[in-house]
Design a protein around this motif. Structure first.
Motif, PDB file in Angstrom:
ATOM      1  N   CYS A   8       0.862  -1.185   0.000  1.00  0.00           N
ATOM      2  CA  CYS A   8       0.000   0.000   0.000  1.00  0.00           C
ATOM      3  C   CYS A   8       0.897   1.234   0.000  1.00  0.00           C
ATOM      4  N   ASN A  11       4.585   3.720  -3.806  1.00  0.00           N
ATOM      5  CA  ASN A  11       5.502   2.680  -4.288  1.00  0.00           C
ATOM      6  C   ASN A  11       6.018   3.061  -5.678  1.00  0.00           C
ATOM      7  N   LYS A 167      -2.223  -3.438 -10.346  1.00  0.00           N
ATOM      8  CA  LYS A 167      -1.813  -2.088 -10.702  1.00  0.00           C
ATOM      9  C   LYS A 167      -2.634  -1.682 -11.923  1.00  0.00           C
ATOM     10  N   LEU A 190      -3.543  -0.787  -6.744  1.00  0.00           N
ATOM     11  CA  LEU A 190      -2.665   0.374  -6.796  1.00  0.00           C
ATOM     12  C   LEU A 190      -2.869   1.041  -8.150  1.00  0.00           C
ATOM     13  N   LYS A 207      -5.403   1.225  -2.770  1.00  0.00           N
ATOM     14  CA  LYS A 207      -4.549   1.181  -1.582  1.00  0.00           C
ATOM     15  C   LYS A 207      -3.291   2.035  -1.693  1.00  0.00           C
ATOM     16  N   GLY A 208      -2.989   2.511  -2.917  1.00  0.00           N
ATOM     17  CA  GLY A 208      -1.768   3.281  -3.046  1.00  0.00           C
ATOM     18  C   GLY A 208      -1.496   3.699  -4.473  1.00  0.00           C
ATOM     19  N   TYR A 223      -0.252  11.353   0.356  1.00  0.00           N
ATOM     20  CA  TYR A 223      -0.755  10.109   0.965  1.00  0.00           C
ATOM     21  C   TYR A 223      -0.865  10.246   2.485  1.00  0.00           C
TER      22      TYR A 223
END
Length: 298
Positions: A8, A11, A167, A190, A207-208, A223
């Motif tokens: 998460c 990245n 992703k 993601l 999540k990210g 974030y």
């Protein structure tokens, strides 16, 4: 060992430093990894599109992946390596090798050369997922690959393989993600695409974010504000960033070159050389980059 639910936050995709003659610059690569390990990111991925992976030879990939895993060991940053082979058999071997050498996670770019059938693509994804037990981020980038996968097909992957992460970077990705998560609510998503849709994707259940790595600190701040419930502050900073990344994301090679130039201007890597074919920046682009670095105090 990392689980899919652990993946998460911010990245980034590692950039690939070269010398002015186009050879790999391992010293700059190490310096960049050291910088990123202290930037507040949760993970880092090697051999994404922003790593210029099609422009590397096999020996370079081996040396880079070893350095990546070694330099980031013990940093608290999860280390993911992308499997980009178009052969299912080779991709499985590559995935097993990366897991054996210590990767915390993988990213998987589905094959698209010569337009394989949807059944062949799913077979490829399933085969790689069955080859390893670490998390695998299945990449969906139809703009770059020309390959369309439906939310239902992606949901089938999520149902069969709990260690799959997704992703999603179709443009726009939000409606696609909502439909996918309706069918696979347990899945972790993601978003790449330079974080253009970062907050909308978090709102939709993502999540990210997986942007480039040259100004990771900005994404970390967005974030963190979001996580702390400061959504208006997160929105304000994202809106400030948006005009820049909207322009640069008009072509993949454009933002790859811009990010490399930002890394060089910040003193993190020695040169902003990209292997050919690439993108030539104008004088206006370079002035914009200087203004960007000044605006965000990088």
């Amino acid at each position: 060992m990392y689980q899919s639910t652990d993946i998460c936050g911010v990245n980034p995709i590692a950039a690939m430093p070269f010398t002015s003659q186009g050879e790999l610059d391992y010293s700059s690569f190490s310096r960049m990894l050291e910088h990123l390990a202290t930037a507040g990111i949760q993970g880092l991925t090697l051999f994404g599109i922003a790593s210029e992976f099609p422009k590397l030879d096999d020996n370079e990939r081996l040396l880079l992946s070893n350095q990546f895993l070694s330099d980031l060991r013990g940093s608290g940053v999860f280390r993911a390596i992308s499997v980009t082979d178009h052969s299912t058999e080779v991709a499985m071997k590559r995935a097993r090798d990366y897991q054996k050498r210590g990767a915390d996670a993988l990213m998987l770019l589905p094959p698209f050369f010569l337009q394989p059938s949807p059944e062949a693509i799913l077979h490829h994804i399933f085969s790689v997922l069955e080859a390893v037990d670490i998390p695998v981020m299945v990449q969906y980038a139809p703009g770059e690959t020309g390959l369309a996968i439906t939310p239902a097909q992606l949901a089938e992957v999520a149902t069969r393989y709990p260690h799959a992460v997704f992703k999603i970077e179709c443009n726009p990705p939000v409606a696609y993600t909502r439909e996918f998560l309706q069918q696979a609510p347990q899945a972790s998503v993601l978003n790449g695409y330079a974080g253009l849709y970062m907050l909308q994707m978090l709102e939709a259940g993502g999540k990210g974010v997986m942007p480039g790595c040259s100004f990771s600190e900005i994404y970390v701040q967005i974030y963190q504000r979001w996580q702390q419930g400061e959504k208006a502050a997160a929105q304000e900073l994202h809106q400030q960033l948006l005009p820049w990344i909207q322009r640069w994301m008009t072509h993949c090679e454009y933002i790859i070159q811009v990010e490399k130039t930002i890394l060089q201007r910040r003193g993190i890597i020695a040169t902003d050389y990209c292997r050919h074919p690439g993108w030539s920046l104008t004088e206006q682009d370079r002035l914009m980059i200087d203004s960007f670095i000044s605006t965000f105090a990088l």
